[in-house]
Write an enzyme that holds these catalytic residues in place. Structure first.
Site, short mmCIF file in Angstrom:
data_model
loop_
_atom_site.label_atom_id
_atom_site.label_comp_id
_atom_site.label_asym_id
_atom_site.label_seq_id
_atom_site.Cartn_x
_atom_site.Cartn_y
_atom_site.Cartn_z
CD GLU A 196 57.68 8.52 139.36
OE1 GLU A 196 58.03 9.20 138.38
OE2 GLU A 196 58.29 7.49 139.72
CE LYS B 194 60.57 7.15 136.88
NZ LYS B 194 60.34 6.44 138.12
N GLY C 114 61.83 2.42 141.67
CA GLY C 114 62.89 3.15 142.35
C GLY C 114 63.33 2.53 143.66
CD GLU D 182 56.36 2.05 135.19
OE1 GLU D 182 57.44 1.87 134.62
OE2 GLU D 182 56.04 3.15 135.69
N GLY E 293 65.58 4.44 136.52
CA GLY E 293 66.97 4.67 136.94
C GLY E 293 68.02 4.08 136.01
CG HIS F 134 54.92 7.15 135.63
ND1 HIS F 134 55.23 7.31 136.97
CD2 HIS F 134 55.85 6.33 135.11
CE1 HIS F 134 56.33 6.60 137.23
NE2 HIS F 134 56.72 5.99 136.13
CG ASN G 99 59.80 7.80 132.74
OD1 ASN G 99 60.08 8.97 132.45
ND2 ASN G 99 58.87 7.47 133.63
CB SER H 69 63.66 -2.16 140.56
OG SER H 69 63.38 -1.14 141.50
P1 13P Z 1 62.82 2.52 138.05
O1 13P Z 1 63.31 1.70 136.89
O2 13P Z 1 63.79 3.58 138.48
O3 13P Z 1 62.31 1.67 139.17
O4 13P Z 1 61.54 3.37 137.51
C1 13P Z 1 60.52 2.69 136.86
C2 13P Z 1 59.59 3.68 136.29
O5 13P Z 1 58.87 4.35 136.99
C3 13P Z 1 59.61 3.83 134.83
O6 13P Z 1 58.53 4.59 134.38
#
Ligand code: 13P
Length: 263
Positions: free
Chosen positions: A97, A12, A178, A172, A239, A95, A10, A217
């Site tokens: 976010e 983002k 993150g 998640e 990430g 998600h 992802n 993560s």
């Molecule tokens: P990270 O791998 O950066 O923690 O993000 C996870 C995420 O939100 C994937 O959708």
């Protein structure tokens, strides 16, 4: 039941057009995974069509979000049918976010999943608790509340068309996204077991077929231990998916084909 694992990135709101085409080139040069594995990338909508065109045929592309309505006056939003038309075969729904910054409710997330299924997209429905909710012992109650309207949609889709059988959930935990602090394999496995039980209880046997991804993560150091757990069917990676070398390394580790550096 054997479930093909998924390794998904992802991106983002990251990367530019030149980055994503170079990324597709790196993937193509590395060649397909050595074992059965679905590779998926979720670019921002503006690059969806370009990424879908550039990706090797063993990787596929998804939208990060689609609107719950079929079409209409929703400035800035993307319809499921448009995402499908642009080359997406998956979409994220709910998600954290989107839930946090766009106020998406559990019901709206379920409507998005339903719309996605109707447009021929497989929704990857994301669920997860905050740190405070975990500390209060509310994790399962929060996940159950997030899942309830989604399970109704998946069950109906499965009954009507069999489409629910492609269901994908992503656990998640918000506290792991993150932060560099992944859930331990024990914590993730316990939650995945709970989610699969919920699928089995409410979706007449869907649970064994559905794939449940872990996200938060994930990196090359922790992916093998997580994937070794029976109910963890792959990853949704933020990430560590932004750099193709890092993403390819995780893919290789998930296929058991070595931990060497990317070519
Ligand atoms: P990270 O791998 O950066 O923690 O993000 C996870 C995420 O939100 C994937 O959708």
């Amino acid at each position: 039941m054997k479930r093909t694992p998924i390794v998904a990135g992802n991106w983002k709101m990251n990367l530019l057009g030149s980055d994503v085409t170079a990324y597709a080139g790196s993937l193509a040069a590395a060649g397909p995974p050595e074992t059965d594995l679905d590779i998926v990338l979720f670019p921002t909508p503006v690059y969806l069509a370009a990424v879908a065109r550039a990706m090797p045929d063993w990787a596929s592309v998804g939208a990060q979000d689609v609107h719950a309505e079929e079409k209409g006056a929703y400035t800035g939003d993307v319809a499921a049918g448009q995402a499908r038309d642009a080359g997406a075969v998956w979409t994220l729904a709910g998600h954290s976010e989107r839930r946090q910054y766009h106020g998406e409710s559990n019901t709206e997330v379920a409507r998005k999943a339903e719309r996605a299924l109707g447009a021929g997209l497989t929704p990857v429905v994301c669920v997860g608790e905050t740190l405070e909710q975990r500390q209060q012992g509310e994790t399962e109650a929060i996940l159950d509340a997030q899942l309830a309207p989604v399970l109704a949609v998946l069950d109906a889709a499965d009954t009507d068309t069999g489409a629910g059988g492609g269901a994908v959930l992503a656990y998640e935990p918000v506290w792991a996204i993150g932060t560099g602090l992944s859930a331990s394999p024990e914590i993730a496995a316990a939650v995945h077991g709970h989610l699969r039980q919920a699928l089995n209880d409410h979706c007449s046997g869907l649970g064994d077929a559905a794939r449940i991804l872990y996200g938060g993560s994930v990196n090359a150091d922790n992916c093998e231990d997580l994937l070794a757990r029976p109910d963890i069917d792959g990853f949704l990676i933020g990430g560590a998916s932004l750099d193709p070398a890092s993403f390819l390394r995780i893919i290789r580790l998930c296929t058991g084909s070595g931990s060497g550096p990317a070519p």
